[in-house]
Design a protein around this motif. Structure first.
Motif, PDB file in Angstrom:
ATOM      1  N   ASN A 196      48.751  37.906   8.878  1.00 25.11           N
ATOM      2  CA  ASN A 196      48.463  38.552   7.598  1.00 25.11           C
ATOM      3  C   ASN A 196      47.989  39.993   7.759  1.00 25.11           C
ATOM      4  OD1 ASN A 196      45.939  38.106   8.673  1.00 25.11           O
ATOM      5  ND2 ASN A 196      45.158  36.911   6.942  1.00 25.11           N
ATOM      6  N   GLY A 197      48.084  40.534   8.992  1.00 22.86           N
ATOM      7  CA  GLY A 197      47.698  41.917   9.234  1.00 22.86           C
ATOM      8  C   GLY A 197      46.252  42.118   9.623  1.00 22.86           C
ATOM      9  N   VAL A 198      45.485  41.040   9.693  1.00 22.71           N
ATOM     10  CA  VAL A 198      44.064  41.121  10.034  1.00 22.71           C
ATOM     11  C   VAL A 198      43.877  40.870  11.529  1.00 22.71           C
ATOM     12  CG1 VAL A 198      41.778  40.116   9.631  1.00 22.71           C
ATOM     13  CG2 VAL A 198      43.379  40.379   7.726  1.00 22.71           C
ATOM     14  N   VAL A 199      43.000  41.670  12.150  1.00 22.82           N
ATOM     15  CA  VAL A 199      42.571  41.409  13.528  1.00 22.82           C
ATOM     16  C   VAL A 199      41.105  41.026  13.483  1.00 22.82           C
ATOM     17  CG1 VAL A 199      42.443  42.266  15.878  1.00 22.82           C
ATOM     18  CG2 VAL A 199      44.185  43.176  14.326  1.00 22.82           C
ATOM     19  N   VAL A 200      40.764  39.895  14.109  1.00 22.79           N
ATOM     20  CA  VAL A 200      39.398  39.383  14.067  1.00 22.79           C
ATOM     21  C   VAL A 200      38.763  39.520  15.441  1.00 22.79           C
ATOM     22  CG1 VAL A 200      37.928  37.438  13.470  1.00 22.79           C
ATOM     23  CG2 VAL A 200      40.147  37.708  12.339  1.00 22.79           C
ATOM     24  N   HIS A 201      37.585  40.121  15.482  1.00 25.35           N
ATOM     25  CA  HIS A 201      36.789  40.252  16.702  1.00 25.35           C
ATOM     26  C   HIS A 201      35.625  39.274  16.598  1.00 25.35           C
ATOM     27  CE1 HIS A 201      33.703  42.141  19.367  1.00 25.35           C
ATOM     28  NE2 HIS A 201      34.766  42.389  20.126  1.00 25.35           N
ATOM     29  N   VAL A 202      35.519  38.348  17.538  1.00 26.39           N
ATOM     30  CA  VAL A 202      34.532  37.272  17.486  1.00 26.39           C
ATOM     31  C   VAL A 202      33.544  37.418  18.630  1.00 26.39           C
ATOM     32  CG1 VAL A 202      34.169  34.779  17.484  1.00 26.39           C
ATOM     33  CG2 VAL A 202      36.277  35.725  16.494  1.00 26.39           C
ATOM     34  N   ALA A 203      32.253  37.457  18.322  1.00 26.76           N
ATOM     35  CA  ALA A 203      31.195  37.382  19.331  1.00 26.76           C
ATOM     36  C   ALA A 203      30.845  35.909  19.480  1.00 26.76           C
ATOM     37  CB  ALA A 203      29.981  38.197  18.913  1.00 26.76           C
ATOM     38  N   VAL A 204      31.154  35.340  20.634  1.00 31.87           N
ATOM     39  CA  VAL A 204      31.051  33.884  20.798  1.00 31.87           C
ATOM     40  C   VAL A 204      29.607  33.401  20.672  1.00 31.87           C
ATOM     41  CG1 VAL A 204      31.421  31.966  22.402  1.00 31.87           C
ATOM     42  CG2 VAL A 204      33.145  33.765  22.179  1.00 31.87           C
ATOM     43  N   ASP A 205      28.654  34.082  21.299  1.00 37.97           N
ATOM     44  CA  ASP A 205      27.264  33.605  21.310  1.00 37.97           C
ATOM     45  C   ASP A 205      26.621  33.633  19.934  1.00 37.97           C
ATOM     46  OD1 ASP A 205      27.379  33.064  23.984  1.00 37.97           O
ATOM     47  OD2 ASP A 205      26.319  34.877  24.624  1.00 37.97           O
ATOM     48  N   GLU A 264      36.259  41.805  10.898  1.00 41.26           N
ATOM     49  CA  GLU A 264      37.673  41.880  10.556  1.00 41.26           C
ATOM     50  C   GLU A 264      38.117  43.343  10.516  1.00 41.26           C
ATOM     51  OE1 GLU A 264      38.037  39.834   6.800  1.00 41.26           O
ATOM     52  OE2 GLU A 264      38.775  38.057   7.835  1.00 41.26           O
ATOM     53  N   PHE A 265      39.135  43.662  11.304  1.00 37.11           N
ATOM     54  CA  PHE A 265      39.738  44.986  11.233  1.00 37.11           C
ATOM     55  C   PHE A 265      40.897  44.909  10.248  1.00 37.11           C
ATOM     56  CE2 PHE A 265      42.870  48.155  12.754  1.00 37.11           C
ATOM     57  CZ  PHE A 265      42.098  49.294  12.589  1.00 37.11           C
ATOM     58  N   LEU A 266      40.807  45.731   9.194  1.00 37.24           N
ATOM     59  CA  LEU A 266      41.758  45.649   8.083  1.00 37.24           C
ATOM     60  C   LEU A 266      42.654  46.882   7.985  1.00 37.24           C
ATOM     61  CD1 LEU A 266      39.249  44.266   5.403  1.00 37.24           C
ATOM     62  CD2 LEU A 266      40.806  42.962   6.874  1.00 37.24           C
ATOM     63  N   GLY A 267      42.803  47.611   9.093  1.00 37.05           N
ATOM     64  CA  GLY A 267      43.580  48.843   9.058  1.00 37.05           C
ATOM     65  C   GLY A 267      45.071  48.635   8.894  1.00 37.05           C
ATOM     66  N   HIS A 268      45.583  47.501   9.369  1.00 31.97           N
ATOM     67  CA  HIS A 268      47.026  47.259   9.301  1.00 31.97           C
ATOM     68  C   HIS A 268      47.432  46.726   7.929  1.00 31.97           C
ATOM     69  CE1 HIS A 268      47.933  47.997  13.535  1.00 31.97           C
ATOM     70  NE2 HIS A 268      46.794  47.403  13.819  1.00 31.97           N
ATOM     71  N   LYS A 269      48.645  47.079   7.528  1.00 36.89           N
ATOM     72  CA  LYS A 269      49.164  46.660   6.224  1.00 36.89           C
ATOM     73  C   LYS A 269      50.189  45.535   6.341  1.00 36.89           C
ATOM     74  CE  LYS A 269      46.664  49.870   4.470  1.00 36.89           C
ATOM     75  NZ  LYS A 269      45.343  49.491   3.900  1.00 36.89           N
ATOM     76  N   GLU A 270      50.655  45.271   7.545  1.00 37.52           N
ATOM     77  CA  GLU A 270      51.621  44.188   7.767  1.00 37.52           C
ATOM     78  C   GLU A 270      51.215  43.393   8.995  1.00 37.52           C
ATOM     79  OE1 GLU A 270      55.790  45.042   7.330  1.00 37.52           O
ATOM     80  OE2 GLU A 270      55.379  46.920   6.296  1.00 37.52           O
ATOM     81  N   LYS A 271      52.009  42.395   9.362  1.00 40.21           N
ATOM     82  CA  LYS A 271      51.582  41.442  10.382  1.00 40.21           C
ATOM     83  C   LYS A 271      51.374  42.103  11.735  1.00 40.21           C
ATOM     84  CE  LYS A 271      56.122  39.632  11.836  1.00 40.21           C
ATOM     85  NZ  LYS A 271      56.956  38.405  11.920  1.00 40.21           N
ATOM     86  N   ILE A 272      50.440  41.530  12.495  1.00 38.21           N
ATOM     87  CA  ILE A 272      50.090  42.005  13.821  1.00 38.21           C
ATOM     88  C   ILE A 272      51.082  41.424  14.829  1.00 38.21           C
ATOM     89  CG2 ILE A 272      48.284  42.088  15.578  1.00 38.21           C
ATOM     90  CD1 ILE A 272      47.631  43.552  12.930  1.00 38.21           C
ATOM     91  N   ASN A 273      51.508  42.253  15.763  1.00 36.64           N
ATOM     92  CA  ASN A 273      52.381  41.780  16.837  1.00 36.64           C
ATOM     93  C   ASN A 273      51.688  41.714  18.186  1.00 36.64           C
ATOM     94  OD1 ASN A 273      54.757  41.597  15.201  1.00 36.64           O
ATOM     95  ND2 ASN A 273      54.949  43.831  15.305  1.00 36.64           N
TER      96      ASN A 273
END
Length: 342
Positions: free
Chosen positions: A155-164, A170-179
């Motif tokens: 959906n164009g979103v990149v998620v950065h997760v801190a596990v602990d 959520e990085f919302l800069g993209h307008k189309e799907k991430i490759n």
């Protein structure tokens, strides 16, 4: 909420310690004499091909997802099958198709379209399992010590997760799907490319864009040099760039790339002088970082079949500045001597 992950579920994962052997379930070692574009050595890691694979940055470990062996972890120095991991793969839509190993070899991240799992490379044990309820997973990356995970979605979103802490940005800069996505070993800087023709380098704490690299077609591959010197971005047509990661300035464009030469893997040499790329067409190419010129190319071993077939080069890594290891969809890991420019 835009994010919707389930809580970690460890009971869906299983792990088995494997004794050191080269003759397990039909897996064996093939040795080849170096000759022209032939590998120095060839290791068969999957008897009927694999779905995904990743080699550690130092060329010592490989993790592959295959038809008969689930997720297999290989010690490449010994060609020893070390672990077999089981991640829920109950349908063709739920196969493990993305794998990443942290730069310090502490952890591996594996993902299907719907879920992702974090594994400890030292103990072989699972450290968490998460399910994505919105969109699907397109690419992944993991930081040193498994502290941070990066999930690129359809959906164009990149998620950065801190596990602990469980913090999710959520990085919302993209307008189309991430490759494609990548992340620095400390997890502080990420890079992503999508169908919107843009590659971004961005800060994972603030979500702010550091650099924006524009392309003329969908961005099919990005990579960050683990030493922080370079960034790489390539599109689906014939444009591929090496960038200075400290300044954002263009170092060079790769010269002589073919139309639709879509790269499937990228690695920088330890000394920063050489770039190697793998393609979905089984082609491996060696490039001079300073000039962008292709200095050598060859093809990995195709999958065994009644007629010639290709192989996707899933991953490649330098064991030193002159020796390269590849892992491909044919199920083979291969060791190559890089031809030296005269």
């Amino acid at each position: 909420m835009l994010l919707n992950f389930s809580k970690p579920k460890k009971y869906l994962l299983s792990v088995m310690k494997i004794s050191v052997t080269l003759l397990l379930s039909g897996i064996f070692l093939l040795a080849c004499s170096p000759s022209g574009d032939k590998p120095i050595e060839r290791f068969q890691h999957a008897i009927e091909g694999s779905y995904a694979g990743n080699i550690s940055n130092d060329g010592k470990w490989s993790v592959i997802s295959s038809i008969h062996h689930g997720i297999s972890v290989w010690d490449l120095e010994k060609n020893a099958l070390t672990y077999q991991w089981a991640q829920k793969q109950d349908s063709s839509d739920n196969l493990v198709l993305a794998i990443d190993i942290s730069n310090n070899n502490s952890h591996a991240l594996t993902a299907s379209r719907e879920n992702f799992a974090l594994w400890n490379m030292n103990t072989g044990q699972s450290e968490g399992y998460w399910q994505v309820r919105e969109s699907n997973i397109r690419d992944i990356a993991v930081s040193n010590n498994g502290d941070y995970l990066l999930i690129g979605k359809g959906n164009g979103v990149v998620v950065h997760v801190a596990v602990d802490t469980g913090r999710r940005l959520e990085f919302l800069g993209h307008k189309e799907k991430i490759n494609t996505v990548d992340m620095m070993p400390n997890g502080r800087v990420a890079m992503s490319g999508g169908n919107d023709f843009i590659a971004y380098v961005w800060d994972t704490v603030s979500g702010q864009v550091i650099y924006q690299f524009n392309h003329t077609s969908r961005v099919s591959q990005v990579a960050l040099d683990s030493q922080g010197r370079f960034a790489f971005s390539a599109d689906s047509m014939k444009s591929a760039h090496i960038w200075n990661l400290k300044t954002g300035k263009l170092i060079t464009k790769l010269k002589g790339t073919k139309r639709h030469e879509v790269f499937s893997s990228v690695s920088f040499s330890p000394d920063g002088k050489t770039l190697v790329t793998g393609a979905a067409s089984s082609k491996v190419s060696v490039w001079d970082v300073a000039t962008g010129k292709r200095t050598a190319n060859w093809r990995v071993t195709p999958k065994e079949a009644n007629r010639p077939t290709g192989a996707v080069v899933y991953s490649l890594a330098f064991s030193d500045n002159n020796t390269l290891i590849t892992e491909s969809s044919s199920g083979y890991a291969e060791l190559w001597r890089i031809p030296q420019a005269h």
